[in-house]
Structures are given as C-alpha cells and as structure tokens.
Design a protein around this motif. Structure first.
Motif, short mmCIF file in Angstrom:
data_model
loop_
_atom_site.label_atom_id
_atom_site.label_comp_id
_atom_site.label_asym_id
_atom_site.label_seq_id
_atom_site.Cartn_x
_atom_site.Cartn_y
_atom_site.Cartn_z
N HIS A 4 39.40 39.30 40.51
CA HIS A 4 39.54 38.59 39.24
C HIS A 4 39.82 37.10 39.41
O HIS A 4 40.07 36.60 40.50
N ILE A 5 39.77 36.42 38.27
CA ILE A 5 40.14 35.00 38.16
C ILE A 5 41.59 34.95 37.67
O ILE A 5 41.91 35.55 36.64
N MET A 6 42.45 34.28 38.39
CA MET A 6 43.85 34.17 37.98
C MET A 6 44.09 32.80 37.36
O MET A 6 43.72 31.77 37.93
N LEU A 7 44.70 32.79 36.18
CA LEU A 7 45.07 31.55 35.51
C LEU A 7 46.55 31.27 35.74
O LEU A 7 47.40 32.08 35.36
N SER A 8 46.85 30.16 36.38
CA SER A 8 48.22 29.78 36.72
C SER A 8 48.61 28.57 35.90
O SER A 8 47.93 27.54 35.97
N TYR A 9 49.69 28.67 35.14
CA TYR A 9 50.03 27.60 34.19
C TYR A 9 51.54 27.50 33.99
O TYR A 9 52.30 28.42 34.32
N ILE A 35 50.65 37.12 30.49
CA ILE A 35 51.03 37.64 29.17
C ILE A 35 50.00 38.62 28.61
O ILE A 35 50.21 39.17 27.52
N GLU A 36 48.93 38.86 29.34
CA GLU A 36 47.91 39.82 28.91
C GLU A 36 47.87 41.02 29.86
O GLU A 36 46.82 41.39 30.38
N GLY A 37 49.04 41.57 30.10
CA GLY A 37 49.13 42.76 30.93
C GLY A 37 49.24 42.50 32.41
O GLY A 37 49.29 43.43 33.21
N GLY A 38 49.27 41.21 32.78
CA GLY A 38 49.35 40.89 34.20
C GLY A 38 50.71 41.16 34.81
O GLY A 38 50.80 41.42 36.01
N VAL A 39 51.77 41.10 33.99
CA VAL A 39 53.12 41.30 34.51
C VAL A 39 53.68 42.62 33.98
O VAL A 39 53.81 42.82 32.77
N THR A 40 53.96 43.53 34.90
CA THR A 40 54.62 44.79 34.58
C THR A 40 55.69 45.03 35.63
O THR A 40 55.44 44.88 36.82
N GLY A 41 56.89 45.37 35.19
CA GLY A 41 57.97 45.60 36.14
C GLY A 41 58.51 44.29 36.70
O GLY A 41 58.69 43.31 35.98
N ASN A 42 58.71 44.27 38.01
CA ASN A 42 59.27 43.09 38.67
C ASN A 42 58.29 41.93 38.60
O ASN A 42 57.13 42.06 39.00
N ILE A 43 58.76 40.78 38.09
CA ILE A 43 57.85 39.65 37.87
C ILE A 43 57.29 39.10 39.18
O ILE A 43 56.12 38.74 39.26
N ASN A 44 58.13 39.05 40.23
CA ASN A 44 57.64 38.54 41.51
C ASN A 44 56.57 39.44 42.11
O ASN A 44 55.56 38.97 42.65
N ASP A 45 56.77 40.77 42.01
CA ASP A 45 55.78 41.71 42.51
C ASP A 45 54.48 41.58 41.74
O ASP A 45 53.37 41.63 42.31
N SER A 46 54.60 41.41 40.41
CA SER A 46 53.40 41.29 39.57
C SER A 46 52.63 40.01 39.88
O SER A 46 51.39 40.01 39.95
N MET A 47 53.36 38.91 40.04
CA MET A 47 52.70 37.65 40.35
C MET A 47 52.03 37.71 41.72
O MET A 47 50.92 37.21 41.91
N ALA A 48 52.70 38.34 42.68
CA ALA A 48 52.12 38.49 44.01
C ALA A 48 50.84 39.32 43.95
O ALA A 48 49.83 38.98 44.58
N ALA A 49 50.86 40.39 43.16
CA ALA A 49 49.67 41.23 43.01
C ALA A 49 48.55 40.46 42.34
O ALA A 49 47.37 40.60 42.69
N GLY A 50 48.92 39.61 41.35
CA GLY A 50 47.91 38.79 40.68
C GLY A 50 47.20 37.88 41.65
O GLY A 50 45.97 37.71 41.58
N VAL A 51 47.95 37.29 42.58
CA VAL A 51 47.36 36.42 43.59
C VAL A 51 46.53 37.22 44.59
O VAL A 51 45.41 36.84 44.95
N GLU A 52 47.08 38.34 45.04
CA GLU A 52 46.41 39.13 46.08
C GLU A 52 45.09 39.73 45.61
O GLU A 52 44.18 39.97 46.42
N GLU A 53 44.95 39.94 44.32
CA GLU A 53 43.72 40.51 43.78
C GLU A 53 42.79 39.45 43.20
O GLU A 53 41.78 39.78 42.57
N ALA A 54 43.12 38.18 43.42
CA ALA A 54 42.31 37.09 42.87
C ALA A 54 41.26 36.61 43.87
O ALA A 54 41.54 36.48 45.06
N VAL A 55 40.04 36.35 43.38
CA VAL A 55 39.04 35.68 44.20
C VAL A 55 39.11 34.17 43.98
O VAL A 55 38.62 33.39 44.81
N VAL A 56 39.73 33.77 42.89
CA VAL A 56 39.92 32.35 42.60
C VAL A 56 41.14 32.20 41.71
O VAL A 56 41.43 33.07 40.88
N ILE A 57 41.88 31.11 41.90
CA ILE A 57 43.02 30.80 41.05
C ILE A 57 42.79 29.43 40.43
O ILE A 57 42.34 28.50 41.12
#
Length: 296
Positions: A4-9, A35-57
């Motif tokens: 996916h594409i990750m939006l960091s702001y 805010i669209e389902g990207g964060v569930t549970g621990n915020i740091n774990d969710s953000m890390a997963a968002g980055v790890e599954e990103a092809v572009v940020i």
C-alpha cells in the motif's frame, strides 16, 4: 508483502490528507491512513505495520511535520527499511532541514503548497501526486478500477491508472518533447546519437530514471541510450554508456504556480541548465523560464 501507499502527516493537516486519501481510494489506489483503520491496538505497533507493508510513503512536509517526534519516527523507520519516499510539500517559502532535509535530500517533491485555493488547484496537485507514485512504484501496486461518479454507471469516470514507461519531458514554453532520434550525429563519433525536440510525445520521448552517485541518469526506453550534454559543442546527445556528461540533477521549479510538475534539469558535470531557445536545445548558466520543463 508490501502492498500500500502510506500517508504520513502531522495532525494539523489531517483534513487535507483525509481528502487526498479519499480521492486516491476513489481512483483505485491502495492507501493506508491511521484514522481510516490503520491504527488498531498499540499505536507504535500499528504505525510500524503501516510502514512495513508500504511500497511507498508520502510525508506531508511542513515545519510542524519536521518538529513532530512521531513523524520523525515514522519516516526514519521507512528510510531504514528503504521504502520509496515521495515527499509532498505543503508550506510556501520553507525548505526541509535537519533530519527531514537529510532524508528527503535529492528527492522530487510534489507541490501541494496552494492546493486549498480551489478545487482546480487541488485536482492538479492530486494528479501530480498520482503520477509520481505510479512512476516510482506503479508496478508494485494492485490498482483497481476507479469508482464511477454516477450510481449505476457501467464504465468508470476515468480509466485505471497505469505506470508510464518512463519520464517524459515537455518544455514549458515551446511545448516540445525531448526525443532520442536514434540517428548518429557524426560517423567519426559513432557512439553519439542525435537528441531532438519533438512536437508529439511518443515512445522515443520516454526516459528511464536511474540513480547514480549524487546524480541521475536518463536512459531512453527505445534506444537504451543515455541522455547527455557536451558543453564544448552546446549539444544534447545520447550515448551507449553513461559518463560524467550523462549525469543530471533534477529539481522542483519552486517559482512555478501551475501545479504541472514543473522541474529544472541541470547537467551535473557542466553546471549548465538544460534549456530551449528559438526551438533548439542550449545550455545556460543561470535560471530563467527557458529552463522550465513539465514532467509527463
């Protein structure tokens, strides 16, 4: 596998980023937003997963983004994992510095500085962002059919986005394209081909962008030859293999307000800007409107 594409702001820009998220989704692109389902549970774990599954940020750069510890962690982690970065500039008369300047140095940012002036500005900015994302990672994204604007519409309002074969360069004033003719300039200099200006875009007008050491090389997708500039002859050419004359720097034209992905192309070896004057290539030593190119 990254998908996916990750939006960091930074939080102050949430409304604009949410609008961009919605449009990217509508156009069939897989996008991640906290805010669209990207964060569930621990915020740091969710953000890390968002980055790890990103092809572009896409970092939405502003002074507030640069000052944010959370944004710094996100982008540093993405950079350490060698995730492709497509920066988005939000602030007028400001340049990224410190850690943000280091990470984004040499990257081509997308201009959203005046995106909120009206819908026409926003649409042009969004198109530029989509083009840059597709250029960099389009082959890695599962792009879907865009959503139709009319309920029950049998066809989508716009075609599915596809990755272009390379970068196209259209001169801002003359509207001419950089075109590798494939013709030898001189029999005695058999390794050099003629590079011309063309009124029409075509396969010979697309160039693959290859990262070098503090520079970029542009290789024609048809001839497989590298774009070069000879300052002694004031001549643009293509070579079978790259040398220092084929090293280029490409920068955002920060004076442009058209939102058409305006850039300046500079030959690293000679320090001269690639320009067009009177319908012909030339190299000039200081910037003016003759140096402006639009990416296509």
């Amino acid at each position: 596998m990254p998908s996916h594409i990750m939006l960091s702001y930074q939080w102050d820009d949430q409304a604009l980023v949410k609008k961009i998220y919605d449009r990217l989704k509508d156009d069939g692109l897989p996008v991640w937003l906290d805010i669209e389902g990207g964060v569930t549970g621990n915020i740091n774990d969710s953000m890390a997963a968002g980055v790890e599954e990103a092809v572009v940020i896409c970092p939405f750069m502003s002074p507030a983004y640069q000052a944010s510890r959370s944004c710094k962690k996100e982008l540093n982690y993405a950079d350490s994992r060698e995730v492709c970065i497509v920066p988005v500039m939000l602030t007028n008369n400001w340049e990224a510095s410190e850690w943000l300047g280091l990470i984004t140095a040499g990257l081509l940012w997308v201009d959203f500085r005046n995106a909120e002036k009206g819908e026409e500005h926003f649409e042009m900015c969004l198109s530029s962002l989509e083009e840059e994302i597709m250029f960099n990672v389009g082959h890695l994204l599962a792009v879907e059919e865009p959503q139709g604007e009319v309920v029950g519409q049998p066809e989508p309002s716009k075609p599915r986005m596809k990755k272009k074969p390379g970068r196209g360069f259209r001169h801002a004033l003359s509207k001419l394209y950089i075109h590798d003719s494939g013709e030898i300039i001189e029999p005695t200099v058999s390794s050099r081909n003629t590079v011309e200006l063309s009124e029409k875009a075509g396969e010979h007008c697309y160039w693959l962008e290859i990262k070098g050491n503090g520079c970029k090389y542009y290789r024609n997708v048809v001839t497989n030859r590298y774009l070069g500039f000879d300052p002694s002859r004031n001549q643009v050419h293509s070579e079978a293999s790259p040398s220092e004359r084929e090293e280029w720097l490409m920068l955002v034209d920060q004076t442009d307000q058209s939102h058409q992905r305006a850039v300046i192309v500079k030959n690293k070896h000679s320090g001269m800007f690639l320009a067009v004057q009177n319908g012909h290539f030339t190299g000039i030593t200081s910037y003016n409107e003759d140096c402006k190119w639009f990416l296509e």
